[in-house]
Every structure is written in C-alpha cells, then in structure tokens.
Design an enzyme around this catalytic site. Structure first.
Site, short mmCIF file in Angstrom:
data_model
loop_
_atom_site.label_atom_id
_atom_site.label_comp_id
_atom_site.label_asym_id
_atom_site.label_seq_id
_atom_site.Cartn_x
_atom_site.Cartn_y
_atom_site.Cartn_z
N GLU A 99 36.63 33.80 26.17
CA GLU A 99 36.32 35.07 26.05
C GLU A 99 37.42 35.68 24.83
O GLU A 99 38.20 36.42 25.05
CB GLU A 99 36.41 36.16 27.02
CG GLU A 99 35.27 35.92 27.97
CD GLU A 99 35.12 37.08 28.93
OE1 GLU A 99 36.14 37.87 29.31
OE2 GLU A 99 33.93 36.97 29.63
N GLU B 263 29.40 32.77 32.92
CA GLU B 263 29.88 33.74 34.18
C GLU B 263 28.80 34.77 34.01
O GLU B 263 28.37 35.30 33.10
CB GLU B 263 31.12 34.44 33.57
CG GLU B 263 32.54 33.62 33.77
CD GLU B 263 33.70 34.49 33.40
OE1 GLU B 263 33.74 35.70 33.43
OE2 GLU B 263 34.43 33.96 32.93
C1 FCB Z 1 35.57 38.26 32.66
C2 FCB Z 1 36.68 37.30 32.79
C3 FCB Z 1 36.72 36.91 34.19
C4 FCB Z 1 36.37 37.95 35.14
C5 FCB Z 1 35.22 38.64 34.91
C6 FCB Z 1 34.96 39.83 35.82
O1 FCB Z 1 35.71 38.85 31.33
O2 FCB Z 1 36.35 36.15 31.90
O3 FCB Z 1 37.89 36.26 34.44
O4 FCB Z 1 37.59 38.83 35.41
O5 FCB Z 1 35.47 39.13 33.53
#
Ligand code: FCB
EC number: 3.2.1.21
Length: 448
Positions: free
Chosen positions: A165, A350
């Site tokens: 990110e 994620e």
């Molecule tokens: C993302 C991050 C991760 C976590 C989630 C909820 O942006 O990569 O580390 O904090 O959000």
C-alpha cells in the site's frame, strides 16, 4: 454457486509491527513505528505501542500451529527491515534473519505457503534520519535489503511482495501526518510516492537478476463512486480515483502518472522523468489488491487534497473503524482492475473487518456474526468476479489475529482469532470456524 479454481490459495495476512512485539530484540534496529508510538504527543489511540502486540516474535511456533488448525494454505506476513539490517543498510543482523528463516521453515513443514511482504511500513529509523523515503537513495537501500532476503529465502519463498500500500505510506505518513513518520507536507508526499515506486522497481529488478519465483506489488483500492450525475461530482470521482487508486497502478503497470495528480498538487507536483517512469514499470508476476470499503464522493472545494468529499451512507452497515460494508464494490473493483490494466494475475492480499468483540473470551468462544457475514458476502463477491472472468488466484484474510491497528490501536479488532492482550490467550472466533469450513470446501459457503 461460483466455483473457485482448484488451486485457489486460501490464507490469512498479518504485518510485522502489528503482531510481533519485542521490536528491539536480538539486535534489531528501531523502526519509524517504534518511534512514532513513543512520541510523547501519543500518536496512537490510548498510547498503545507495538512493544508486546501479539507477542508473535516469541509465540510464532504456536501461531503456526494455529494456522494449521484453521487449514490455512498460505500465510502472508511482513519482514521487519530493521531486524535484518539494524541500520537499514550494510551490516546484516543474523539473529533477525534467522527469525524469519525459522518461521518460513515451520510454515513449509506444516504445508503452508509463505507470501512475504518486504515493506509493510516499518522503515528503519536510521534511514529516516537520512531522509527516509524523501531521499532518492531509498530505492537502492530497499533493493539492497530485498536482495538479502532473496539470497537467503527465495529457495523456499515462492511469492514476494515489494511494498504494501504505497498510497497509505505517502498519504498517512507524509501528507496527513496520521501514520509514521507523521509528516504533514504537501510537497513531500509526491516525492515519497515517486521514491516508493522507484524502490519497488529496483527491488523487482534485483529479483529478476536471480529470483526463481514470483514477485508483485500490493495496492489498496477503494472504489470511488460519484454521488450524483452532475459533471462536478464526476470530476470529483475522477480526482479521488486518481489519487487513491491510480496513483501507483498507473506507473507500475502503464509507465505513466494520472494527469489529475498534477492538477491537485499544483506547485507541489513535479513530473516524473522518463527514467523514473521506466523504473517504476517492471514486469510483475501478480498484483495484490487490498479491499475493505468503497467511497461515494461529491465535489467539495474545501476537501483537501482531492476536492472530493465522502458522502455518508447511513443506511449501510459500518465497521467500528467507520468503514462502510459493501461487498458489491469488491466485485466491481476486481472487474475494474482487469478492465483498466489488463489480465494480470490477482490476489486479494487483504480483506476483512473490524467489529466490536469483547476484550475477553467467554467460555472459550467469541460469537462475531457481523464478521462472519462480512466474510461470507465478500468471499462470494470474489467468486462473482472469477465468474466474470477475472483471474483471481487467492484470498488472504485480514487478519489472522487481533492486532495493533496502527494509529487506532488495539481497540480495532480485525482478527478471526481473538487475542486477549492481558494474557495473550488466543481464542478462535466463530469467524475462524467459518473460514476453516470455507477453506475445506474450497470456497463453498457454509450455511448459517
Ligand atoms: C491496511 C493495512 C493493514 C491493516 C488493514 C486494516 O491498510 O495494510 O496493515 O491495518 O488496513
């Protein structure tokens, strides 16, 4: 009912500073997150820090056993740069490297594939003292660090991620000051963005020189939708999308920067040189996409930086972080990536949700119906994208464990395994049982 490909990879994700604890153990160098969490202005809710976190640095063996219980096929984790190179460059700290080697070996011994993120936000503080991501040399620092890991672990690690990110690093860390290193500077953010992508490019080049497996980038994507049909709201939507969703994908996959950025940044913007654009654009084996929520936006000249303001969606369910729940937007996002950037293999690296769970488990159980519902609908949304022809190869649930949600602290619980931060007891939430069944059925969704 969508069928997931037979070799679809089901896993869960974490990041070093959020779970490990013991940040200075065995010769590790401090990171910017260690510093940020010790800032006397208390930058993290309730003064929380990563000193203990989930104590994973000492409990890693049991945690891998937990993953095995859940039937995880993959585990995405990140490496703390400062454990391996305490000064960020130069001297290698064998003890730090050994920690990750043991973890990788234990995962493999349990049939769990490691998916390794090289940078999940914990820059060595020693490099921050040299300007951190503002320094153009950061691209070489990162590639040298990456090479140490490739040399030691590429025989066993088959999927690498350069940077997690980049948008959050630049926006939270250098524009809005809410994440480490806490700068609020409109002139710094575009410099950092470019250096992050140069670093990504250098690391991929280093990998191509000897790496035998796969490497990719992870971006967060939050679909932006215009609040109305007005031209002004559509223009706002394009700015918001350029800023959050295209800023890194365009350079990485197309060798260009979105034109809206120059307009938004004004005199703070510098065009990238052809060399920088070429460096950022390396052949990738896959793209990782992190998805949590969408955003409906309207034009608002007062909204910094994008002049696009989010419009509240009171009829939707929201997480305790305030993020709107929208599974449809996950399908839309995956379809959008393919339409805009072509047929690159994708992993959802994620996806998950924070809802209220009690600090302590009752009778060894945690009922978390909202999280189960979030997972059910979002896994179905991934299936829908696959049915529509998108090449999604895996799903890494965020997160295995409740952990330090950065500036929001431990109160935001994203885990499918509950952590009692007083005792470090782990308890499988109902969502963990649910996910185990999902994996066992290769994506067939259990009733209930
Ligand atoms: C993302 C991050 C991760 C976590 C989630 C909820 O942006 O990569 O580390 O904090 O959000």
């Amino acid at each position: 009912m969508t069928r997931f490909p037979d070799d679809f990879l089901w896993g869960a994700a974490t990041a070093a500073y959020q779970i490990e604890g013991s940040p200075l153990a065995d010769g590790a160098g401090a990171s910017i997150w260690r510093r940020f969490s010790h800032d006397p202005r208390l930058m993290i809710a309730k003064g929380d820090t990563g000193e203990v976190a989930c104590d994973h640095y000492r409990r890693w063996h049991d945690d891998v056993a937990l993953m095995k219980t859940l039937g995880l096929q993959a585990y995405r984790f990140s490496i703390a740069w400062g454990r391996v190179l305490p000064e960020g460059t130069g001297r290698i700290n064998q003890a730090g490297l050994d920690f990750y080697e043991r973890l990788v070996d234990e995962l493999l011994a349990n049939g769990i594939q490691p998916l390794v993120t090289l940078y999940h936000w914990d820059l060595p503080a020693a490099l921050d003292d040299r300007g951190g991501w503002l320094n153009r040399d950061s691209a070489d620092w990162f590639a040298d660090y990456a090479r140490v890991l490739f040399d030691r672990l590429d025989g066993r690690v088959t999927r690498w991620v350069t940077i997690n990110e980049p948008w959050v690093v630049a926006d939270g860390g250098y524009l809005n000051g809410v994440l480490a290193p806490g700068h609020r500077n409109m002139f710094e953010a575009p410099i950092v963005s470019r250096n992050l992508m140069r670093a990504h490019g250098r690391a991929v080049q280093a990998y191509r020189a000897g790496g035998a497996h796969e490497i990719g980038l992870v971006v967060n994507i939050e679909p932006k939708q215009a609040a109305s049909d007005s031209a002004a709201d559509h223009a706002a939507q394009r700015r918001a999308e350029a800023y959050m969703n295209r800023q890194y994908l365009d350079p990485a996959l197309c060798g260009r920067t979105p034109p809206e950025l120059a307009e938004m940044y004004g005199e703070a913007w510098q065009d990238w040189s052809p060399d920088d654009l070429a460096l950022a654009r390396q052949r990738l084996d896959f793209l990782g996409v992190n998805y949590y929520t969408r955003s409906v936006v309207r034009a608002d000249d007062a909204a910094f930086l994008t002049r696009a303001a989010p419009v509240p969606q009171p009829r939707s369910t929201h997480m305790t972080t305030g993020w709107e729940v929208s599974p449809q937007a996950l399908t839309d996002m995956l379809v959008w990536v393919r339409a805009e950037y072509g047929d690159i293999p994708l992993y959802v690296t994620e996806n998950g949700a924070a809802f209220y769970d009690p600090p302590r488990a009752m009778n060894g159980a945690i009922d978390d119906p909202l999280r189960v519902d979030y997972l059910r609908t979002h896994i179905a949304a991934v299936g829908e994208a696959i049915a529509r022809g998108v090449d999604v190869r895996g799903y890494m649930l965020w997160s295995l464990l409740d952990n330090l949600e950065w500036t929001l602290g431990y109160a935001q619980r994203f885990g499918i395994v509950h952590v009692d931060f007083e005792t470090q007891a782990r308890t499988l939430k109902n969502s963990a049982h649910f996910y185990r069944d999902v994996i066992a059925g290769n994506g067939a969704l259990p009733n209930g």
